[in-house]
Design a protein around this motif. Structure first.
Motif, mmCIF file in Angstrom:
data_model
loop_
_atom_site.group_PDB
_atom_site.id
_atom_site.type_symbol
_atom_site.label_atom_id
_atom_site.label_comp_id
_atom_site.label_asym_id
_atom_site.label_seq_id
_atom_site.Cartn_x
_atom_site.Cartn_y
_atom_site.Cartn_z
ATOM 1 N N THR A 215 -10.281 6.561 -21.488
ATOM 2 C CA THR A 215 -9.214 5.582 -21.138
ATOM 3 C C THR A 215 -7.929 6.259 -21.180
ATOM 4 N N GLN A 216 -7.391 6.897 -22.161
ATOM 5 C CA GLN A 216 -6.372 7.776 -22.305
ATOM 6 C C GLN A 216 -6.050 8.742 -21.113
ATOM 7 N N ALA A 217 -7.128 9.335 -20.945
ATOM 8 C CA ALA A 217 -7.050 10.387 -19.856
ATOM 9 C C ALA A 217 -6.607 9.941 -18.380
ATOM 10 N N HIS A 218 -7.306 8.535 -18.181
ATOM 11 C CA HIS A 218 -6.958 7.982 -17.022
ATOM 12 C C HIS A 218 -5.471 7.494 -16.994
ATOM 13 N N LEU A 219 -5.030 6.851 -18.078
ATOM 14 C CA LEU A 219 -3.764 6.336 -18.251
ATOM 15 C C LEU A 219 -2.908 7.409 -17.980
ATOM 16 N N ASP A 220 -2.984 8.724 -18.395
ATOM 17 C CA ASP A 220 -2.374 10.001 -18.137
ATOM 18 C C ASP A 220 -2.203 10.333 -17.051
ATOM 19 N N LEU A 221 -3.080 9.904 -16.277
ATOM 20 C CA LEU A 221 -3.494 10.723 -14.737
ATOM 21 C C LEU A 221 -2.277 10.009 -13.874
ATOM 22 N N GLN A 222 -1.835 8.750 -14.138
ATOM 23 C CA GLN A 222 -0.977 8.028 -13.382
ATOM 24 C C GLN A 222 0.111 8.966 -13.019
ATOM 25 N N GLY A 223 0.489 9.022 -11.400
ATOM 26 C CA GLY A 223 1.620 9.642 -11.083
ATOM 27 C C GLY A 223 1.175 11.088 -10.407
ATOM 28 N N SER A 224 -0.139 11.741 -10.733
ATOM 29 C CA SER A 224 -0.636 12.627 -10.306
ATOM 30 C C SER A 224 -1.961 12.602 -9.365
ATOM 31 N N GLN A 225 -2.463 11.265 -9.168
ATOM 32 C CA GLN A 225 -3.508 11.260 -8.433
ATOM 33 C C GLN A 225 -3.374 12.077 -6.653
ATOM 34 N N LEU A 226 -4.650 12.442 -6.347
ATOM 35 C CA LEU A 226 -4.611 13.243 -5.176
ATOM 36 C C LEU A 226 -4.247 12.280 -3.981
ATOM 37 N N GLY A 227 -4.773 11.161 -3.878
ATOM 38 C CA GLY A 227 -4.662 10.398 -2.932
ATOM 39 C C GLY A 227 -3.125 9.894 -2.325
ATOM 40 N N ASP A 228 -2.691 9.703 -1.199
ATOM 41 C CA ASP A 228 -1.594 9.378 -0.774
ATOM 42 C C ASP A 228 -1.732 8.033 -0.033
ATOM 43 N N PRO A 229 -1.130 7.187 -0.605
ATOM 44 C CA PRO A 229 -1.156 5.683 -0.250
ATOM 45 C C PRO A 229 -0.803 5.566 1.147
ATOM 46 N N VAL A 230 0.073 6.173 1.498
ATOM 47 C CA VAL A 230 0.701 6.244 3.213
ATOM 48 C C VAL A 230 -0.513 6.543 3.996
ATOM 49 N N LYS A 231 -0.845 7.623 3.731
ATOM 50 C CA LYS A 231 -2.010 8.271 4.754
ATOM 51 C C LYS A 231 -3.261 7.543 4.503
ATOM 52 N N GLY A 232 -3.534 6.660 3.067
ATOM 53 C CA GLY A 232 -4.722 5.892 3.090
ATOM 54 C C GLY A 232 -4.387 4.756 3.956
ATOM 55 N N ALA A 233 -3.401 3.939 3.949
ATOM 56 C CA ALA A 233 -3.060 2.753 4.658
ATOM 57 C C ALA A 233 -3.098 3.023 6.303
ATOM 58 N N ALA A 234 -2.520 4.313 6.734
ATOM 59 C CA ALA A 234 -2.701 4.648 8.035
ATOM 60 C C ALA A 234 -4.197 4.840 8.478
ATOM 61 N N ALA A 235 -5.050 5.395 7.541
ATOM 62 C CA ALA A 235 -6.517 5.547 7.898
ATOM 63 C C ALA A 235 -7.089 4.264 8.137
ATOM 64 N N ILE A 236 -6.698 3.216 7.220
ATOM 65 C CA ILE A 236 -7.328 1.898 7.357
ATOM 66 C C ILE A 236 -6.939 1.129 8.716
ATOM 67 N N ILE A 237 -5.814 1.606 9.019
ATOM 68 C CA ILE A 237 -5.317 1.002 10.597
ATOM 69 C C ILE A 237 -5.910 1.591 11.461
ATOM 70 N N ASP A 238 -6.225 2.933 11.694
ATOM 71 C CA ASP A 238 -6.976 3.817 12.496
ATOM 72 C C ASP A 238 -8.484 3.192 12.556
ATOM 73 N N ILE A 239 -8.876 3.093 11.577
ATOM 74 C CA ILE A 239 -10.259 2.743 11.554
ATOM 75 C C ILE A 239 -10.258 1.267 12.339
ATOM 76 N N ALA A 240 -9.501 0.302 12.297
ATOM 77 C CA ALA A 240 -9.522 -1.031 13.102
ATOM 78 C C ALA A 240 -9.135 -0.772 14.558
ATOM 79 N N VAL A 241 -8.128 0.161 14.396
ATOM 80 C CA VAL A 241 -7.675 0.545 16.165
ATOM 81 C C VAL A 241 -8.649 1.226 16.904
ATOM 82 N N THR A 242 -9.375 1.913 16.345
ATOM 83 C CA THR A 242 -10.356 2.744 17.096
ATOM 84 C C THR A 242 -11.494 1.980 17.112
#
Length: 283
Positions: A215-242
Motif C-alpha cells: 500500500t505504501q509503495a503504491h502511494l509512493d508511486l504517485q507522480g511517477s506512473q508510466l502512463g500519460d493521461p493526455v495520450k490515454g484520452a487521445a487513444a480512447i477518442i481514436d478507438i471511437a473515431v475509427t
C-alpha cells in the motif's frame, strides 16, 4: 460506428471530474464534440475545465447506482443534444486491503460504482444506440480486470465483473452495429493513487504486513506512473473515431507486460490441469 462528420458526436462520460475522464472531457470539448459529463461535483468539474470552452458541455451530478437518476441524465442528454453516440463508463476508484479486511460497506460501495453504476448506464443508453444501429460503448476497466494482485482483491472483483459483462455485451451488440470496447489501462499519472481516488481498508490487521508495505509503495508511486493521461484520452477518442480495434484494448507498456504474464500463467495452469479435466466427462 460511422463517426458523425457533419455534426458533432455526443459523448456520455461518467467519472468525468478527475483523471482520464477529465482529460477525455477536455479533449472532446476542444474537438467541438457534445459532452455529457457525470460527476459527484459539477463545481469541481467546471473548476478543472477552467480555460476550456464549455458551451457544448452538460455537466450532471448523478448517483450512478440510482437507476432513475441515470435514466433522467440520459433523458436530459437527448433533450439537449438529440442523440447519444459514444458511452464511456469511466467512474471508479481504487481500494487496497486484504479480502479478510474488507467490510460489507466496502464491498457494496465498490460494486455500486464499478458494476451497478455501469450497468445502469448501459441499460439506459443501449436502447437508443440499438435503434440507431450505430454507436460505441467504451467501458474503462483496468489491467486488474485481467490479472490480480494481493491487496487489490475488491478492486479486481469489480473490474473482472465489468470485463465479463462487457464481453457478453460485445456479442449482444454485434448484430445492431454497436461497437463495444474494454479499455484496460496500466498505471497512469493521474490522481488515482491519492486519497481522493484510492481507499484503504479501515480495519487493517497485523496478519498482512506485506499488504501494508505494498500500500505504501503504491502511494509512493504517485507522480511517477508510466502512463500519460493526455495520450490515454487521445487513444480512447481514436478507438471511437475509427470504430475499430480489439474488444480488449490495453493502454500502457506496463499493462501489456502484466497481460502477457497472465496469459502465460493461465496457459500453464490449463495445461497442468488438462489430464484431470479430461477424466470428468461421462463415459
Amino acid at each position: 460506428m460511422p463517426y458523425p462528420t457533419t455534426t458533432p458526436a455526443t459523448w456520455f462520460v461518467t467519472g468525468a471530474s478527475r483523471g482520464l475522464g477529465l482529460e477525455l472531457v477536455r479533449q472532446l470539448l476542444e474537438r467541438g464534440d457534445n459532452v455529457v459529463a457525470t460527476t459527484r461535483s459539477t463545481d469541481r468539474l467546471l473548476a478543472a475545465l477552467d480555460g476550456v470552452r464549455t458551451e457544448q458541455l452538460l455537466g450532471l451530478e448523478v448517483d450512478l447506482a440510482d437507476g432513475t437518476a441515470v435514466d433522467d441524465a440520459v433523458a436530459q442528454t437527448l433533450a439537449r443534444f438529440g442523440r447519444v453516440d459514444v458511452v464511456v463508463n469511466n467512474a471508479g476508484y481504487g481500494f487496497l486491503g486484504s479480502i479478510e479486511e474488507t467490510t460489507d460497506a466496502d464491498i457494496r460501495q465498490m460494486f455500486d460504482v464499478q458494476v451497478v453504476g455501469a450497468w445502469n448506464v448501459l441499460r439506459s443508453t443501449i436502447p437508443h444506440l440499438r435503434k440507431a444501429r450505430s454507436g460505441h460503448i467504451i467501458n474503462v476497466s483496468s489491467i486488474l480486470g485481467l490479472t490480480a494482485m494481493p491487496g487489490w482483491g475488491l478492486y479486481c472483483a469489480g473490474k473482472f465483473a465489468l470485463n465479463g459483462l462487457s464481453e457478453s455485451l460485445a456479442a449482444e451488440m454485434a448484430e445492431f452495429g454497436v461497437e463495444v470496447s474494454i479499455v484496460e489501462p496500466g498505471y497512469f499519472r493521474t490522481s488515482f493513487l491519492t486519497p481522493d481516488s484510492l481507499a484503504v481498508t479501515t480495519e487493517p490487521t497485523e496478519a498482512y504486513p506485506g499488504i501494508r508495505e505494498m500500500t505504501q509503495a503504491h502511494l509512493d508511486l504517485q507522480g511517477s506512473q508510466l502512463g500519460d493521461p493526455v495520450k490515454g484520452a487521445a487513444a480512447i477518442i481514436d478507438i471511437a473515431v475509427t470504430g475499430a480495434g480489439p474488444v480488449n484494448q490495453l493502454l500502457g507498456s506496463d499493462a501489456y507486460t502484466y497481460a502477457k504474464a497472465r496469459i502465460e500463467a493461465l496457459t500453464a495452469d490449463i495445461e497442468a490441469g488438462r489430464e484431470l479435466a479430461m477424466t470428468t466427462d461421462h463415459s
